[in-house]
Design a protein around this motif. Sequence first.
Motif, PDB file in Angstrom:
ATOM      1  N   UNK A   1       0.790  -1.224   0.000  1.00 26.21           N
ATOM      2  CA  UNK A   1       0.000   0.000   0.000  1.00 26.21           C
ATOM      3  C   UNK A   1       0.819   1.269   0.000  1.00 26.21           C
ATOM      4  N   UNK A   2       2.111   1.185  -0.335  1.00 24.12           N
ATOM      5  CA  UNK A   2       2.988   2.364  -0.302  1.00 24.12           C
ATOM      6  C   UNK A   2       2.466   3.471  -1.201  1.00 24.12           C
ATOM      7  N   UNK A   3       2.443   4.684  -0.677  1.00 25.51           N
ATOM      8  CA  UNK A   3       2.031   5.853  -1.454  1.00 25.51           C
ATOM      9  C   UNK A   3       2.645   7.096  -0.843  1.00 25.51           C
ATOM     10  N   UNK A   4       3.497   7.754  -1.615  1.00 21.47           N
ATOM     11  CA  UNK A   4       4.106   9.017  -1.191  1.00 21.47           C
ATOM     12  C   UNK A   4       4.871   8.881   0.127  1.00 21.47           C
ATOM     13  N   UNK A   5       5.593   7.777   0.289  1.00 18.83           N
ATOM     14  CA  UNK A   5       6.339   7.518   1.517  1.00 18.83           C
ATOM     15  C   UNK A   5       7.752   8.101   1.450  1.00 18.83           C
ATOM     16  N   UNK A   6       8.345   8.377   2.623  1.00 20.12           N
ATOM     17  CA  UNK A   6       9.756   8.784   2.615  1.00 20.12           C
ATOM     18  C   UNK A   6      10.638   7.664   2.090  1.00 20.12           C
ATOM     19  N   UNK A   7      11.783   8.041   1.544  1.00 23.23           N
ATOM     20  CA  UNK A   7      12.693   7.090   0.902  1.00 23.23           C
ATOM     21  C   UNK A   7      14.023   7.077   1.654  1.00 23.23           C
TER      22      UNK A   7
ATOM     23  N   UNK B   1      11.532  -1.390   5.650  1.00 24.74           N
ATOM     24  CA  UNK B   1      10.452  -0.781   4.880  1.00 24.74           C
ATOM     25  C   UNK B   1       9.110  -0.989   5.561  1.00 24.74           C
ATOM     26  N   UNK B   2       8.870  -2.220   5.998  1.00 24.50           N
ATOM     27  CA  UNK B   2       7.568  -2.543   6.586  1.00 24.50           C
ATOM     28  C   UNK B   2       7.381  -1.887   7.952  1.00 24.50           C
ATOM     29  N   UNK B   3       8.371  -2.041   8.834  1.00 30.01           N
ATOM     30  CA  UNK B   3       8.236  -1.498  10.180  1.00 30.01           C
ATOM     31  C   UNK B   3       8.312   0.026  10.195  1.00 30.01           C
ATOM     32  N   UNK B   4       9.122   0.596   9.299  1.00 36.10           N
ATOM     33  CA  UNK B   4       9.310   2.040   9.293  1.00 36.10           C
ATOM     34  C   UNK B   4       8.419   2.780   8.327  1.00 36.10           C
ATOM     35  N   UNK B   5       7.563   2.048   7.597  1.00 34.57           N
ATOM     36  CA  UNK B   5       6.657   2.662   6.624  1.00 34.57           C
ATOM     37  C   UNK B   5       7.427   3.596   5.692  1.00 34.57           C
ATOM     38  N   UNK B   6       8.400   3.019   5.006  1.00 31.92           N
ATOM     39  CA  UNK B   6       9.252   3.766   4.095  1.00 31.92           C
ATOM     40  C   UNK B   6       9.614   2.896   2.904  1.00 31.92           C
TER      41      UNK B   6
ATOM     42  N   UNK C   1       7.262   5.849  -3.340  1.00 34.86           N
ATOM     43  CA  UNK C   1       8.143   6.752  -2.614  1.00 34.86           C
ATOM     44  C   UNK C   1       7.995   8.187  -3.072  1.00 34.86           C
ATOM     45  N   UNK C   2       8.324   9.097  -2.189  1.00 29.68           N
ATOM     46  CA  UNK C   2       8.280  10.533  -2.486  1.00 29.68           C
ATOM     47  C   UNK C   2       9.692  10.995  -2.840  1.00 29.68           C
TER      48      UNK C   2
ATOM     49  N   UNK D   1      11.392  13.546  -0.630  1.00 24.33           N
ATOM     50  CA  UNK D   1      11.583  13.241   0.791  1.00 24.33           C
ATOM     51  C   UNK D   1      12.594  12.110   0.924  1.00 24.33           C
ATOM     52  N   UNK D   2      13.831  12.426   0.552  1.00 24.30           N
ATOM     53  CA  UNK D   2      14.894  11.428   0.453  1.00 24.30           C
ATOM     54  C   UNK D   2      15.896  11.565   1.594  1.00 24.30           C
ATOM     55  N   UNK D   3      16.143  10.448   2.275  1.00 27.59           N
ATOM     56  CA  UNK D   3      17.211  10.360   3.265  1.00 27.59           C
ATOM     57  C   UNK D   3      18.322   9.501   2.685  1.00 27.59           C
ATOM     58  N   UNK D   4      19.515  10.042   2.588  1.00 26.17           N
ATOM     59  CA  UNK D   4      20.679   9.264   2.165  1.00 26.17           C
ATOM     60  C   UNK D   4      21.391   8.760   3.410  1.00 26.17           C
ATOM     61  N   UNK D   5      21.647   7.464   3.438  1.00 26.13           N
ATOM     62  CA  UNK D   5      22.288   6.834   4.589  1.00 26.13           C
ATOM     63  C   UNK D   5      23.481   6.019   4.119  1.00 26.13           C
ATOM     64  N   UNK D   6      24.428   5.821   5.019  1.00 32.06           N
ATOM     65  CA  UNK D   6      25.569   4.982   4.690  1.00 32.06           C
ATOM     66  C   UNK D   6      26.277   4.548   5.952  1.00 32.06           C
TER      67      UNK D   6
END
Length: 431
Positions: A90-96, A121-126, A173-174, A177-182
């Motif tokens: 059901x993902x729609x306009x979620x943070x990435x 993805x599932x637990x964090x709704x992303x 995904x939106x 609304x992007x988070x880059x992680x490393x």
Amino acid sequence: MVLKTTTGAVVGEQSDGRTAFRGIRYGNLANGRRFDPVAPAAHDSVQDLRNFPAMFPQLPSRLDTLLGTACRKHPQEEDAFLLNVWMPSGAANLPVLFFIHGGGFVSGGGVIPWYSGGRLAREGDMVVVTTNYRLGPLAHLVTGPDGDDANRAVDDLLQALIWVRENIGLFGGDPGNLTVAGQSAGAFYAQILAVLPESRGLIRRLLLMSTPGIPASSRSRTESLSGEVIENLQGADPSTVPVDSLLRSHQQVMKKHVRFGSVGPTCLLPTVDARVPDWLDNPGSVAKALDVADLLVTFTHDETGAYFFNSRERDITTEQVRQLGFGRTTTTYETPYAELVARTTASLFGDYAKGLVAAAREHGIRAELREFDVPSPLDGLGSCHGFDMPFLFGNRAAWVGAHLLDGIDDDLFEAEGGKLRAAVADLVHLP
């Protein structure tokens, strides 16, 4: 589920409240040659639907004993410009969340099951994206003084980011609304991406995990190390020599430059040029240049235990610690080895993390610092470098043969992993 992206149709596998799209091609070698720049993948590219998609060529990591053997199931190919995407139902306009793997600049891959992002993805709704990028000499070797790009991996990652911007909406995904992680080397690359002019306005938040407080390599250092790698090839052309020979030559150079008591990288690194700055080890300069609203920086309590616990440094003396340049301290340590781990952890990771968060706050960025301090039962390891990764992704079964997790109770693993995933979810959902 089938989606039509700018680089071709991709098939996703649905299970347990999420859909996984593996082996999506985001780029190609521009002309099919080893050191070519990355180019956007063709609109009719073929997804790598093998059970274990390709990763870039590499030799076994010095941390393989700790991390296990999951990566050995993947074929190694020089055109492995692939990424994976996970989306919750059901993902729609979620943070990435765009995650860049670590591996000391020479190993790893975003397609390895270690980094399966389904649970996040599932637990964090992303929506979670992981990606491959070129490693070692394929990423940073230069073969001449003019016109040779020493930052191919940086451009690989930038191309993957462009793919995400253009396509992630299809996955719920939106793109705004992007988070880059490393983590580790991946955090170093994430930091570079966050200060690149080409990334301006693209990255909203930044998650840096175990970022080494080191500068980018000088051009002269990169040319010198590259020269040693090429000399070891005994006249063979680095652009056509078998890739295993190139990797082994680079490994020889790395071993040559190893110093007792040091975990600083001896490999080819991102290199200072017109885009990559020479102040990446300066928290104030980095914070001033960051074009993000939010920042989370983490490190583990005993980062360097991963490198020292099974090495000759286990028998280090207090005098040898002093000879390494640390001097005397009022802090009491159980052993000289414990002092070595504590002080190298601080000097390479902890001090930089604390300095960056403080500087970011001064420049108006919402910044948080977290220390991961769950200890390993293995003697001398502690809460070491990379120990937080299985907890973050919550996929213990993927860490095949990983002594890193020996003796860790399942309940503890679930509880501490849940805390870490919740912290990441809080970050990506900030207003």
